[in-house]
Enzyme design. Structure first.
Site, PDB file in Angstrom:
ATOM      1  N   GLU A  98     -43.243  21.293 -28.006  1.00  0.00           N
ATOM      2  CA  GLU A  98     -42.223  21.941 -27.860  1.00  0.00           C
ATOM      3  C   GLU A  98     -40.566  20.796 -27.713  1.00  0.00           C
ATOM      4  OE1 GLU A  98     -40.586  24.401 -27.045  1.00  0.00           O
ATOM      5  OE2 GLU A  98     -41.621  25.817 -25.724  1.00  0.00           O
ATOM      6  N   ASP A  99     -40.248  21.768 -27.240  1.00  0.00           N
ATOM      7  CA  ASP A  99     -38.835  21.026 -27.021  1.00  0.00           C
ATOM      8  C   ASP A  99     -38.213  20.574 -25.947  1.00  0.00           C
ATOM      9  OD1 ASP A  99     -38.656  23.528 -26.600  1.00  0.00           O
ATOM     10  OD2 ASP A  99     -36.738  24.147 -26.790  1.00  0.00           O
ATOM     11  N   PHE A 151     -28.921  21.914 -17.815  1.00  0.00           N
ATOM     12  CA  PHE A 151     -28.958  22.743 -19.162  1.00  0.00           C
ATOM     13  C   PHE A 151     -29.323  21.694 -20.381  1.00  0.00           C
ATOM     14  CE2 PHE A 151     -28.871  25.897 -22.156  1.00  0.00           C
ATOM     15  CZ  PHE A 151     -29.811  26.627 -21.973  1.00  0.00           C
ATOM     16  N   ARG A 164     -27.727  24.434 -32.236  1.00  0.00           N
ATOM     17  CA  ARG A 164     -29.756  23.839 -31.874  1.00  0.00           C
ATOM     18  C   ARG A 164     -29.845  22.776 -33.326  1.00  0.00           C
ATOM     19  NH1 ARG A 164     -33.776  27.230 -30.576  1.00  0.00           N
ATOM     20  NH2 ARG A 164     -33.712  29.297 -30.405  1.00  0.00           N
TER      21      ARG A 164
END
Ligand code: IMP
Ligand code: MG
Length: 175
Positions: A98-99, A151, A164
């Protein structure tokens, strides 16, 4: 989309080094075995590609897709499976890639789903871990960086599908 700027958090070199170190650890832990990597689309793709390149053990790959976040920067909590795996997990050594682990909702949903398919083993690797945001406990077997509650974008992570492709990890600052 709110007006914002992206500031650097981890450089391309720092991320690269951490992934190399992690790949070495994983290769050692799974020595003599074959690993089945499962990437969670789309955020895990750059991390999974770099990790796979550095593994010294044989590895196969599959991908799945789910959504938990709507468009913005906060979690809705609900998880939906959009694309399932192509292959069976029966008897395989599985590493879910997962990121980021944020609240842990997505991961606990996915880990339950995968565990039901009888892998020989199931572990979790994440590029980033935001432990302070955890509301669903998940065991993170491997992670490159623990981060505070900011974030982040880049290296697979998006803000409304943007960023991304950044080769480093940045964080969003609203202006
Ligand atoms: P969780 O279910 O709250 O752990 O959220 C997991 C998913 O939320 C991740 O796979 C990301 O897609 C997204 N997410 C959580 N935090 C961030 C962030 O800081 N930047 C970008 N996406 C994030
Ligand atoms: Mg994601």
């Amino acid at each position: 989309m709110k007006e914002h700027i992206v500031k650097p958090l981890f450089s391309e070199e720092e991320v690269d080094l951490k992934i190399r170190e992690l790949a070495a650890r994983i290769s050692e832990d799974y020595a003599g075995r074959q690993l089945h990597l499962i990437g969670v689309l789309k955020g895990s793709v750059p991390f999974m590609a770099e990790l796979a390149k550095r593994l010294t053990i044989p590895a196969t790959m599959d991908f799945m897709s789910c959504s938990s976040y709507g468009g913005g920067t906060s979690s809705s909590g609900a998880v939906r499976l959009n694309k399932d795996l192509d292959e069976s997990l029966e008897g395989r050594d599985v590493l879910l890639v997962e990121d980021i682990i944020d609240t842990g909702h997505t991961l606990s949903y996915l880990l339950n789903l995968l565990q039901d398919r009888h892998p020989a083993s199931l572990k979790l690797a994440a590029l980033l871990d935001k432990p302070s945001r955890r509301t669903c406990p998940v065991e993170v077997d491997y992670s490159c960086f623990k981060i505070p509650d900011v974030f982040v974008v880049g290296y697979g992570l998006d803000y409304d599908q943007l960023y991304r492709g950044l080769p480093y990890v940045g964080y969003v600052e609203f202006v």
